[in-house]
Every structure is written in structure tokens, then in C-alpha cells.
Design a protein around this motif. Structure first.
Motif, short mmCIF file in Angstrom:
data_model
loop_
_atom_site.label_atom_id
_atom_site.label_comp_id
_atom_site.label_asym_id
_atom_site.label_seq_id
_atom_site.Cartn_x
_atom_site.Cartn_y
_atom_site.Cartn_z
N LYS A 116 19.03 1.65 -27.05
CA LYS A 116 18.20 1.70 -25.83
C LYS A 116 17.00 2.18 -26.33
CE LYS A 116 16.99 1.89 -20.84
NZ LYS A 116 16.77 0.22 -20.57
N ASP A 123 10.22 4.90 -24.20
CA ASP A 123 8.98 4.97 -24.84
C ASP A 123 8.11 5.84 -24.95
OD1 ASP A 123 8.60 2.30 -23.13
OD2 ASP A 123 8.35 3.74 -21.19
N GLY A 164 5.77 1.40 -21.55
CA GLY A 164 5.41 -0.39 -22.27
C GLY A 164 5.86 0.21 -23.92
N ARG A 193 9.42 -1.40 -24.95
CA ARG A 193 9.59 -2.41 -24.71
C ARG A 193 8.97 -2.94 -26.31
NH1 ARG A 193 10.13 -1.99 -19.54
NH2 ARG A 193 8.30 -2.67 -19.14
N SER A 223 10.16 -5.54 -29.51
CA SER A 223 9.69 -7.20 -29.27
C SER A 223 9.24 -7.20 -31.15
CB SER A 223 8.64 -7.61 -28.61
OG SER A 223 9.29 -7.35 -27.27
N ASN A 231 17.51 -7.99 -26.21
CA ASN A 231 17.24 -7.88 -24.29
C ASN A 231 15.89 -7.12 -24.30
OD1 ASN A 231 17.11 -7.78 -21.96
ND2 ASN A 231 19.29 -8.37 -21.54
N ILE A 232 14.99 -8.23 -24.70
CA ILE A 232 13.43 -7.54 -24.15
C ILE A 232 13.36 -6.56 -22.69
CG2 ILE A 232 11.01 -7.79 -24.34
CD1 ILE A 232 13.08 -7.73 -27.31
N ASP A 233 13.88 -7.84 -21.63
CA ASP A 233 14.33 -6.78 -20.19
C ASP A 233 14.12 -5.02 -20.44
OD1 ASP A 233 12.03 -9.27 -19.72
OD2 ASP A 233 13.58 -10.52 -18.73
N GLU A 234 15.52 -5.81 -20.50
CA GLU A 234 16.49 -4.47 -20.24
C GLU A 234 15.86 -3.51 -22.00
OE1 GLU A 234 20.06 -5.04 -20.55
OE2 GLU A 234 20.41 -6.46 -18.61
N ALA A 235 15.35 -3.87 -22.50
CA ALA A 235 14.83 -2.95 -23.87
C ALA A 235 16.15 -2.35 -24.98
CB ALA A 235 14.38 -1.25 -23.74
N THR A 236 16.94 -3.60 -25.14
CA THR A 236 18.06 -3.06 -25.95
C THR A 236 18.47 -3.65 -26.82
OG1 THR A 236 20.04 -4.48 -24.20
CG2 THR A 236 19.54 -2.33 -23.96
#
Length: 228
Positions: A23, A26, A48, A51, A55, A77-82
Motif C-alpha cells: 500500500k 503519500d 497524490g 498513486r 503508476s 491497482n492505481i485507484d487504491e494505490a496498491t
């Protein structure tokens, strides 16, 4: 899932199938509110950044996969930053491996008697111990072997992978007219065969990159690299 590690820039969880989930946070490393990829403390929080780092990490890990270079990466999973990865064991209590293309940062602080700032280096590989209390001291191949952290044969693999991966990242950045000055990696052993693979991440928080002689902040690097 069970949390097994709390880190400076990411937390690690164990999933039911035995794989690990990273996970991304930031938080980035630095001192006195100034980003420094070589620092061993969290210096600031950039909204941010998690993420963005993921990415860029996904981009580079998939580029390495295409070239058959071994990593722990499974998917992201970019949206969940995992990011889901294969479980790996680290060398000793953890090593950081730096690949340097220009003399900056701690390299220049140590070797400034002989090196000039920005001097070109030929993918110089440097290994440091993850030891905050001793400020991550550099360690040689012989010492790594004598202290039982890794063998000389493993060191050769580690060095070769570091230069291979560094050159892939350098080439990817060059497509956007960005120059890589240095980059920090982590490696581990996976599977019964204890294969040495790249672990952790490859993001702006792990490297110094410049464009037209100007340093690029981690979030800006992600934007420049991933824009169409």
C-alpha cells in the motif's frame, strides 16, 4: 489480510493466497521538508505521491517484464494505490543498491576530493545497509560475503541486475528527453530456488532525474513520463 510491515513510504500486507500487497503512501524521504531519495527519514508528504509512484512503478515493472528481467511484480491497482507482489526475503536486514550515472548527492559528499559535481559515471553500483541508526553505511562486496549477508556469486548477480535495470529506466526516461542521474533499488530472494529479483518500487522517489539541467520533482516526473 494481515499487516506485516509498516514502512516510511508504504505498508505491506499478507494476502490469503500467500502473495503480498503493498500500500503506497503519500510520504517521501527527505530532510527539513526537502525531498532526497537517499535520505533515511520521511521528510514531507506530497498529496497524490503514492498513486503517482505506483503508476510509474507499474510502467517500469511492465517494461522489465517485457525484457525478461526478474521482479516480484504481479499486478497493480492505481485507484487504491496498491501493488500485488510475490513474497520475497531480503538480504540480511535489508540492502539498498544505487546505480549512479552522475556524481551528485552522497557520492559527491564522500568523494568530492576527486569528483566534480555532475561528473559522468559509468553505471556505478553502490550497496548500502538499511540501518537508519548508522545512516545507511556503504558496504563492499568482501564485507557482504564475510558478514554472511550475500555471497560473492550473489553479489555478481545483484550488480548485473542493477546495471541492467538502471539502463532500462535510463532508456525509458530518455524517450522523454529526461536524464537519469542516479536510482535506488532493493532486491530479494523469491521461491524455493531463492532467485534474486527486483523488489519494492521504481518511482520518482527512488531517483534523481533532470531535464534541460533542471531537477524534476517526483510528481512532475510521473506526469512527464506517463502523459500521452
Amino acid at each position: 489480510m494481515k499487516q506485516i510491515y509498516t514502512g516510511k513510504t508504504k505498508d505491506v500486507f499478507e494476502l490469503e493466497d500467500g502473495s503480498y500487497l503493498l500500500k503506497f503512501k503519500d510520504d517521501v524521504t527527505g530532510e527539513n521538508g526537502v525531498f532526497d531519495p537517499g535520505a533515511n527519514t520521511v521528510g514531507l508528504t506530497l498529496e497524490g505521491a503514492g498513486r503517482a509512484g505506483l503508476s510509474l512503478t507499474k510502467h517500469f515493472f511492465e517494461a522489465l517484464k517485457e525484457q525478461g528481467i526478474p521482479t516480484h511484480y504481479i499486478d497493480a491497482n492505481i485507484d487504491e494505490a496498491t501493488m500485488t507482489v510475490r513474497p520475497a526475503t531480503v538480504f540480511g536486514k535489508g540492502l539498498e543498491v544505487i546505480c549512479r550515472y552522475r556524481a551528485v548527492g552522497s557520492f559527491l559528499r564522500r568523494y568530492g576530493l576527486y569528483a566534480e559535481e555532475g561528473q559522468a559515471l559509468d553505471a556505478f553500483v553502490e550497496v548500502t545497509l538499511k540501518d537508519d541508526g548508522r545512516q545507511d553505511p556503504p558496504i563492499s562486496e568482501d564485507a557482504l560475503d564475510m558478514l554472511g549477508i550475500l555471497t560473492k556469486a550473489e553479489y555478481a548477480v545483484l550488480k548485473d541486475l542493477t546495471q541492467q535495470i538502471g539502463n532500462v529506466v535510463k532508456a525509458e526516461l530518455a524517450k522523454k528527453d529526461i536524464e537519469l542521474y542516479d536510482i535506488k533499488f532493493e532486491f530479494g530472494r523469491v521461491g524455493e530456488g531463492k532467485e534474486i529479483v527486483l523488489i519494492d518500487e521504481i518511482s520518482g522517489g527512488n531517483m534523481r532525474a533532470y531535464k534541460n539541467g533542471e531537477y524534476i520533482e517526483p510528481l512532475q516526473l510521473e506526469k512527464l513520463m506517463l502523459e500521452a
